[in-house]
Design an enzyme around this catalytic site. Structure first.
Site, short mmCIF file in Angstrom:
data_model
loop_
_atom_site.label_atom_id
_atom_site.label_comp_id
_atom_site.label_asym_id
_atom_site.label_seq_id
_atom_site.Cartn_x
_atom_site.Cartn_y
_atom_site.Cartn_z
N TYR A 1 -2.34 -0.79 10.50
CA TYR A 1 -2.40 -1.22 9.10
C TYR A 1 -1.14 -0.78 8.34
O TYR A 1 -0.51 -1.58 7.63
CB TYR A 1 -3.64 -0.61 8.45
CG TYR A 1 -3.79 -0.82 6.97
CD1 TYR A 1 -4.38 -1.97 6.46
CD2 TYR A 1 -3.39 0.16 6.05
CE1 TYR A 1 -4.54 -2.15 5.09
CE2 TYR A 1 -3.56 0.00 4.69
CZ TYR A 1 -4.14 -1.17 4.21
OH TYR A 1 -4.31 -1.32 2.86
N SER B 1 0.84 -1.21 0.00
CA SER B 1 0.00 0.00 0.00
C SER B 1 0.87 1.25 0.00
O SER B 1 2.02 1.22 0.47
CB SER B 1 -0.88 0.02 1.26
OG SER B 1 -1.56 1.26 1.36
P1 NAD Z 1 -11.68 -5.70 -0.45
O1 NAD Z 1 -12.42 -5.55 0.83
O2 NAD Z 1 -12.45 -5.84 -1.69
O3 NAD Z 1 -10.70 -6.94 -0.36
C1 NAD Z 1 -10.11 -7.39 0.83
C2 NAD Z 1 -10.44 -8.85 0.95
O4 NAD Z 1 -9.67 -9.41 1.99
C3 NAD Z 1 -11.89 -9.11 1.33
O5 NAD Z 1 -12.73 -9.19 0.21
C4 NAD Z 1 -11.79 -10.43 2.06
O6 NAD Z 1 -12.17 -11.49 1.24
C5 NAD Z 1 -10.32 -10.57 2.39
N1 NAD Z 1 -10.17 -10.79 3.81
C6 NAD Z 1 -10.18 -9.87 4.80
N2 NAD Z 1 -10.07 -10.49 5.99
C7 NAD Z 1 -9.98 -11.82 5.73
C8 NAD Z 1 -9.86 -12.98 6.55
N3 NAD Z 1 -9.78 -12.88 7.89
N4 NAD Z 1 -9.86 -14.19 5.95
C9 NAD Z 1 -9.94 -14.29 4.60
N5 NAD Z 1 -10.03 -13.23 3.78
C10 NAD Z 1 -10.05 -12.02 4.36
O7 NAD Z 1 -10.70 -4.46 -0.50
P2 NAD Z 1 -9.40 -4.14 -1.39
O8 NAD Z 1 -9.16 -2.71 -1.18
O9 NAD Z 1 -9.52 -4.69 -2.75
O10 NAD Z 1 -8.26 -4.91 -0.61
C11 NAD Z 1 -7.35 -5.81 -1.21
C12 NAD Z 1 -5.94 -5.48 -0.74
O11 NAD Z 1 -5.58 -4.21 -1.26
C13 NAD Z 1 -5.75 -5.41 0.76
O12 NAD Z 1 -4.56 -6.07 1.12
C14 NAD Z 1 -5.61 -3.93 1.00
O13 NAD Z 1 -4.83 -3.66 2.15
C15 NAD Z 1 -4.91 -3.50 -0.26
N6 NAD Z 1 -4.97 -2.06 -0.54
C16 NAD Z 1 -6.16 -1.47 -0.75
C17 NAD Z 1 -6.18 -0.11 -0.99
C18 NAD Z 1 -7.47 0.64 -1.24
O14 NAD Z 1 -7.45 1.86 -1.23
N7 NAD Z 1 -8.57 -0.04 -1.45
C19 NAD Z 1 -5.00 0.62 -1.03
C20 NAD Z 1 -3.80 -0.03 -0.81
C21 NAD Z 1 -3.79 -1.39 -0.56
#
Ligand code: NAD
Ligand code: MG
Length: 286
Positions: A191, A178
């Site tokens: 985080y 991130s």
């Molecule tokens: P999202 O909520 O769509 O995806 C995150 C997924 O993590 C969830 O759908 C869930 O299935 C899974 N998850 C969470 N806890 C879990 C558990 N205990 N067991 C199994 N699965 C679990 O959101 P996203 O933003 O697409 O997140 C995906 C990745 O991207 C994450 O690692 C997040 O930190 C990273 N990220 C997101 C952003 C943003 O702005 N959205 C920015 C930087 C990094």
């Protein structure tokens, strides 16, 4: 710019559901065009039901890969939708629900994926959790710290360890980092620290696994419109979400997926390992 609204105020409980979002994110359903970059490959994507993980699943499938996705049982509806798009691309979709904060569940995931896909070439450690609905560092609870560190770090270590048995020369591991690893927000202290650790782990594992022909990289997204945001941010923050980037807006999951395709592709990134690829709307990743 000052009174521009990025997204309407809205709130969900974690983990968040795609259908409840306004607007619903773009995962590349109507736009991503594959060209066989991952033909015949098998991929496991944790958190592949929604957000960035869904966009990666769609892109991988259109590039010719079969895809297994991990997700939380309560996200079945989102997982079914991702599977529908993967199958629509003519590829196999394997659905593997389970809470990865449980060690046995996490360690069992890669074996199940490899069994059902007939092997494993690509591991995308994408599952992640944050909690930003708090005023100050003193409000951070032990339950939140546990959930954030177990989802983002412990699960990544457990899943990756168990996956190694199945990953052969030419395999690719891609971790979701991130912008928070570089520019930590005060509301995301736990985080952000996991994301810095993920970068470190990426470099470390790349050094150990390089001699086996396994590449390890990370993608560092900036603000991306996914269920994670309305389910963990205070609603008023969504009105400004992403406006502080040089490109002046949040990104869509569809805009992040090509970075994962590049790092997964044995032809395109054969000499790339231990790198962190930023997809941040212009915020620096160094
Ligand atoms: P999202 O909520 O769509 O995806 C995150 C997924 O993590 C969830 O759908 C869930 O299935 C899974 N998850 C969470 N806890 C879990 C558990 N205990 N067991 C199994 N699965 C679990 O959101 P996203 O933003 O697409 O997140 C995906 C990745 O991207 C994450 O690692 C997040 O930190 C990273 N990220 C997101 C952003 C943003 O702005 N959205 C920015 C930087 C990094
Ligand atoms: Mg989800």
């Amino acid at each position: 710019m000052a009174d521009k609204t990025a997204f309407p105020r809205q709130q969900q409980d974690p983990p968040g559901w795609t259908r409840q979002m306004d607007p619903v994110p773009d995962h590349g359903e109507e736009s991503y065009q594959g060209s066989g970059k991952l033909a015949g490959r098998s991929a496991l994507i944790t958190g592949g039901d929604s957000g960035i993980g869904r966009a990666v699943a769609i892109a991988f499938a259109r590039e010719g890969a079969d895809v297994a996705i991990g997700y939380l049982p309560e996200e079945q509806e989102d997982a079914d939708e991702t599977a529908r798009w993967v199958r629509g691309a003519g590829r196999t979709a394997v659905l593997l629900p389970g809470d990865l904060t449980d060690e046995d569940t996490a360690r069992a995931l890669p074996g199940k994926a490899a069994d059902e896909l007939g092997g494993l070439d690509i591991l995308v450690n994408n599952a992640g959790f944050q909690m930003a609905r708090r005023e100050s560092f003193e409000d951070v609870t032990t339950d939140e710290i546990d959930r954030v560190l177990k989802t983002n770090l412990y699960a990544m270590l457990w899943v990756t360890q168990a996956a190694l048995e199945h990953l052969n020369e030419g395999a690719s591991i891609i971790n979701n980092s991130s912008i928070q690893a570089y520019q930590p927000s005060t509301s995301l202290v736990d985080y952000a620290s996991t994301k810095a650790a993920i970068n470190n782990m990426t470099v470390n594992l790349a050094a150990e696994l390089g001699p086996r022909g396994v590449r390890v990289n990370a993608v560092a997204p900036g603000p991306i419109w996914t269920p994670l945001q309305p389910s963990t941010q205070p609603p008023h923050k969504l009105e400004k979400f992403g406006l502080d980037t040089p490109l002046g807006r949040a990104g869509q999951p569809a805009e992040v997926a090509p970075a994962f395709v590049y790092l997964a592709s044995p032809a395109d990134s054969s000499y790339v390992s231990a790198t962190v690829l930023g997809v941040t709307g212009g915020k620096p990743v160094f």
